[in-house]
Structures are given as C-alpha cells and as structure tokens.
Design a protein around this motif. Sequence first.
Motif, PDB file in Angstrom:
ATOM      1  N   VAL A  12      85.105  20.209  56.722  1.00  0.00           N
ATOM      2  CA  VAL A  12      84.063  19.215  56.448  1.00  0.00           C
ATOM      3  C   VAL A  12      83.516  18.651  57.747  1.00  0.00           C
ATOM      4  O   VAL A  12      82.300  18.491  57.917  1.00  0.00           O
ATOM      5  CB  VAL A  12      84.620  18.087  55.550  1.00  0.00           C
ATOM      6  CG1 VAL A  12      83.608  16.935  55.462  1.00  0.00           C
ATOM      7  CG2 VAL A  12      84.951  18.610  54.164  1.00  0.00           C
ATOM      8  N   LEU A  13      84.409  18.348  58.691  1.00  0.00           N
ATOM      9  CA  LEU A  13      83.978  17.823  59.994  1.00  0.00           C
ATOM     10  C   LEU A  13      83.113  18.833  60.724  1.00  0.00           C
ATOM     11  O   LEU A  13      82.070  18.475  61.309  1.00  0.00           O
ATOM     12  CB  LEU A  13      85.206  17.468  60.835  1.00  0.00           C
ATOM     13  CG  LEU A  13      84.917  16.913  62.240  1.00  0.00           C
ATOM     14  CD1 LEU A  13      84.140  15.609  62.145  1.00  0.00           C
ATOM     15  CD2 LEU A  13      86.226  16.720  63.017  1.00  0.00           C
ATOM     16  N   PHE A  14      83.508  20.095  60.698  1.00  0.00           N
ATOM     17  CA  PHE A  14      82.736  21.149  61.367  1.00  0.00           C
ATOM     18  C   PHE A  14      81.334  21.255  60.770  1.00  0.00           C
ATOM     19  O   PHE A  14      80.330  21.334  61.497  1.00  0.00           O
ATOM     20  CB  PHE A  14      83.457  22.493  61.233  1.00  0.00           C
ATOM     21  CG  PHE A  14      82.669  23.647  61.773  1.00  0.00           C
ATOM     22  CD1 PHE A  14      82.624  23.909  63.129  1.00  0.00           C
ATOM     23  CD2 PHE A  14      81.945  24.474  60.908  1.00  0.00           C
ATOM     24  CE1 PHE A  14      81.877  24.972  63.626  1.00  0.00           C
ATOM     25  CE2 PHE A  14      81.199  25.535  61.391  1.00  0.00           C
ATOM     26  CZ  PHE A  14      81.171  25.795  62.755  1.00  0.00           C
ATOM     27  N   ALA A  18      77.906  20.447  62.682  1.00  0.00           N
ATOM     28  CA  ALA A  18      76.917  21.520  62.776  1.00  0.00           C
ATOM     29  C   ALA A  18      75.573  21.069  62.206  1.00  0.00           C
ATOM     30  O   ALA A  18      74.505  21.351  62.783  1.00  0.00           O
ATOM     31  CB  ALA A  18      77.415  22.756  62.028  1.00  0.00           C
ATOM     32  N   LEU A  19      75.611  20.343  61.076  1.00  0.00           N
ATOM     33  CA  LEU A  19      74.367  19.883  60.446  1.00  0.00           C
ATOM     34  C   LEU A  19      73.658  18.852  61.331  1.00  0.00           C
ATOM     35  O   LEU A  19      72.443  18.927  61.528  1.00  0.00           O
ATOM     36  CB  LEU A  19      74.688  19.280  59.079  1.00  0.00           C
ATOM     37  CG  LEU A  19      73.484  18.849  58.228  1.00  0.00           C
ATOM     38  CD1 LEU A  19      72.580  20.038  57.936  1.00  0.00           C
ATOM     39  CD2 LEU A  19      73.953  18.213  56.922  1.00  0.00           C
ATOM     40  N   VAL A  20      74.432  17.902  61.865  1.00  0.00           N
ATOM     41  CA  VAL A  20      73.843  16.885  62.746  1.00  0.00           C
ATOM     42  C   VAL A  20      73.247  17.536  63.989  1.00  0.00           C
ATOM     43  O   VAL A  20      72.148  17.186  64.435  1.00  0.00           O
ATOM     44  CB  VAL A  20      74.896  15.828  63.131  1.00  0.00           C
ATOM     45  CG1 VAL A  20      74.370  14.920  64.245  1.00  0.00           C
ATOM     46  CG2 VAL A  20      75.286  15.003  61.919  1.00  0.00           C
ATOM     47  N   THR A  21      73.967  18.494  64.562  1.00  0.00           N
ATOM     48  CA  THR A  21      73.475  19.193  65.759  1.00  0.00           C
ATOM     49  C   THR A  21      72.197  19.966  65.454  1.00  0.00           C
ATOM     50  O   THR A  21      71.242  19.947  66.247  1.00  0.00           O
ATOM     51  CB  THR A  21      74.555  20.141  66.297  1.00  0.00           C
ATOM     52  OG1 THR A  21      75.742  19.398  66.581  1.00  0.00           O
ATOM     53  CG2 THR A  21      74.083  20.834  67.558  1.00  0.00           C
ATOM     54  N   LEU A  22      72.184  20.638  64.296  1.00  0.00           N
ATOM     55  CA  LEU A  22      71.008  21.414  63.923  1.00  0.00           C
ATOM     56  C   LEU A  22      69.786  20.517  63.755  1.00  0.00           C
ATOM     57  O   LEU A  22      68.718  20.771  64.339  1.00  0.00           O
ATOM     58  CB  LEU A  22      71.274  22.174  62.621  1.00  0.00           C
ATOM     59  CG  LEU A  22      70.064  22.908  62.011  1.00  0.00           C
ATOM     60  CD1 LEU A  22      69.589  24.010  62.950  1.00  0.00           C
ATOM     61  CD2 LEU A  22      70.411  23.482  60.637  1.00  0.00           C
ATOM     62  N   LEU A  23      69.948  19.433  62.978  1.00  0.00           N
ATOM     63  CA  LEU A  23      68.805  18.552  62.698  1.00  0.00           C
ATOM     64  C   LEU A  23      68.335  17.835  63.960  1.00  0.00           C
ATOM     65  O   LEU A  23      67.134  17.750  64.228  1.00  0.00           O
ATOM     66  CB  LEU A  23      69.187  17.536  61.626  1.00  0.00           C
ATOM     67  CG  LEU A  23      69.471  18.115  60.230  1.00  0.00           C
ATOM     68  CD1 LEU A  23      69.907  17.014  59.269  1.00  0.00           C
ATOM     69  CD2 LEU A  23      68.243  18.826  59.676  1.00  0.00           C
ATOM     70  N   LEU A  57      75.025  26.101  73.725  1.00  0.00           N
ATOM     71  CA  LEU A  57      76.157  25.178  73.613  1.00  0.00           C
ATOM     72  C   LEU A  57      76.910  25.390  72.300  1.00  0.00           C
ATOM     73  O   LEU A  57      78.150  25.333  72.268  1.00  0.00           O
ATOM     74  CB  LEU A  57      75.667  23.736  73.718  1.00  0.00           C
ATOM     75  CG  LEU A  57      75.198  23.272  75.099  1.00  0.00           C
ATOM     76  CD1 LEU A  57      74.564  21.890  75.006  1.00  0.00           C
ATOM     77  CD2 LEU A  57      76.362  23.265  76.091  1.00  0.00           C
ATOM     78  N   ALA A  58      76.161  25.633  71.214  1.00  0.00           N
ATOM     79  CA  ALA A  58      76.802  25.869  69.917  1.00  0.00           C
ATOM     80  C   ALA A  58      77.638  27.144  69.943  1.00  0.00           C
ATOM     81  O   ALA A  58      78.778  27.171  69.443  1.00  0.00           O
ATOM     82  CB  ALA A  58      75.735  25.944  68.824  1.00  0.00           C
TER      83      ALA A  58
END
Length: 333
Positions: A12-14, A18-23, A57-58
């Motif tokens: 869930v954390l990942f 990932a979603l926050v980084t993408l947006l 970075l991702a």
Amino acid sequence: MAKKLRMVGRSVLFVAIALVTLLSGVWGALALWYKLPGGVAWRTLGGTIWALVVIALAVFAISRRSWLPLGVYALMYTLLLLWWASIAPSNHRIWSDDVARMLTGTVQGSVVTLDNVRNFNWRSDTDYDARWETRHYDLDRLASADAVLSYWGSKAIAHAMISFGFDDGSHVVFSVEIRKKRGEQYSSIGGFFRQFETILVAADERDIIRVRTNVRGEDDYLYPLRMDKPIMRALFLSYVQAANTLSTKPAFYNTITSNCTTIVYRMARQIDPGLPWDMRLLLTGYLPEYLYKVGALDRSVPVEQLRQRGRITDRAKNAAPDEDFSKAIRTGS
C-alpha cells in the motif's frame, strides 16, 4: 499473519508513493512547460528534462530498492514549488484589445460611475470597433438581474455572466474572464498553471452577448433572477469592489478555484453566508439547476421550461443593428 500484514502495508505504501510521484511529476512537467521563461523551445526542454529525471529516479529506486531517490525527488520538488510561489500575476503586459483596459468604479451616494465599460462593435473576432466608455448607474433605479450562460461545446461547461437592468431600459453585464495576452489562445489546462490573469469586464449587452452568439457561434441563455433589491444592489457593489481590487492587486485565473462562477459565488456568500456549495458551481453548464434549487429562479415552472424560454441565441442573431438589443433578446421570454 503479522508478516502478511507487513507485506500488505509495504504494498500500500509503495502504491501510494508511486501515485503521488506520478501525479506530482506530471504536474511539475506541465508547470515548467507553461511557465518556464524563454519561449516554447525552453519550456519544452525544461518539461522534458524534468520528466526524464523523475523517471530515472523511479527506475533507480525500484531497481536498487533505495529510498535515496525519494529524498532527491523531494528536494527537487521543494525547489520547484519555491520557484512556482515566486511567479506573480501582473497587470502590465501586452493584452488583447478586448481585455486591454481594467474596469474601475466609484460610488457617490446611489450613483456608481464605471470607467472602461466595453462597448465594442464586433464583425469578427479580429474585426471590430473598439470603444471604452464611462457610464453612470443609479442604484435606486436598479430593476433586474439576469444570469446569462454561454455554451460553446459540452452541456456541462458554460461561461456565466450577470446582467443588471435599470428602469430606463439600460443594462450592464459583469463577466469574470481570462485576460489573454495579444495573440494568445484560451486553454482550459493552462488555466490550472497560471497562464492567465483574471479580469472583470463590464460591457454593454450588445457587445458581450452578441460577440458570443453572432461571432463565436456560442449558444446563450438568459435566466431572470429572483432577488430582492437590497441584495441586487449589494451584488452590484460587490462587482465594483472586486474590479477595483483587481485593478491594484492582479490575480491569476484558475479553471477550478477562481473562475467565472466561483468568484461570483464567493461574492454572493458575503451577502448570504448560508448559500450552499454544489458541484454545479464547477460544472457551470448545470448552473440553472443550482439556481433553481436555491430559489434564485422562478420555481412555478420546471427548470427545463425556463431553459427553453431563456434561449436567446436566435433572438440575438436576428436583432437588427438599429434595434434595442436588450429588448430584442427578451422579447418572447
């Protein structure tokens, strides 16, 4: 069981990171593309480099299972936000002719003097007679207020304006609009990224309604508002105050938070704090249903009948040059 819960928690954390980084990464690329100084080439380069660095970075974080790239990205994003916060709106640019002058007003007793009321004679979007006028309005003679909605595509999206009428038959329309620079085109996405400043236009109905129906091919509707005269007067003065504020403190237009409807809603809330929030204030094409719900429209007939009665597009197109335009669009309503 505990091990499974830890695995679920990590997953869930990942996903959340990932979603926050993408947006945020997409937002950063668009912010650079819209606002980085130096023209299209520099803006494209800046946005592209940002996107590539975020992707790199991702990939590094996933392949090495390292938190270091997340820290680097957090630092990058902090610097981006600091730069973003430094971008200030301005009233001093080379503006399109139709938004070249700022509206201001003065109040003496019941008489309001508006400077830079627009009264263009439009033949096309690029062919017009530019006229800016000083007009005087006696609020003791204020007789009506109408909501004017102009549609250009989706049924959910419309531009909202308020027209105030006086007992001598004159009208003035207030419209919160984007302030385009000369040669600039409207972009709803750009409206999220400080591409435009906000301007409050006061204009003659023959100008601001006719340019939409007769020149730009939009579909316009007029809805008489049920409003007590003290509230009508207060709303008119709120527009004057908002115009004077914008003339000294420029502000960015925002497609969601600071647009043609939300600004009017905030002004109306100052008069009636109990006015409820509703999603139809964002989906402005459905604003008549909201006005109907709060009792601002005639509720003795269905809202659909009000819509049919309020369509003024054909009346505007058929109004003769020497005809009283305001009277013509209201005939048969």
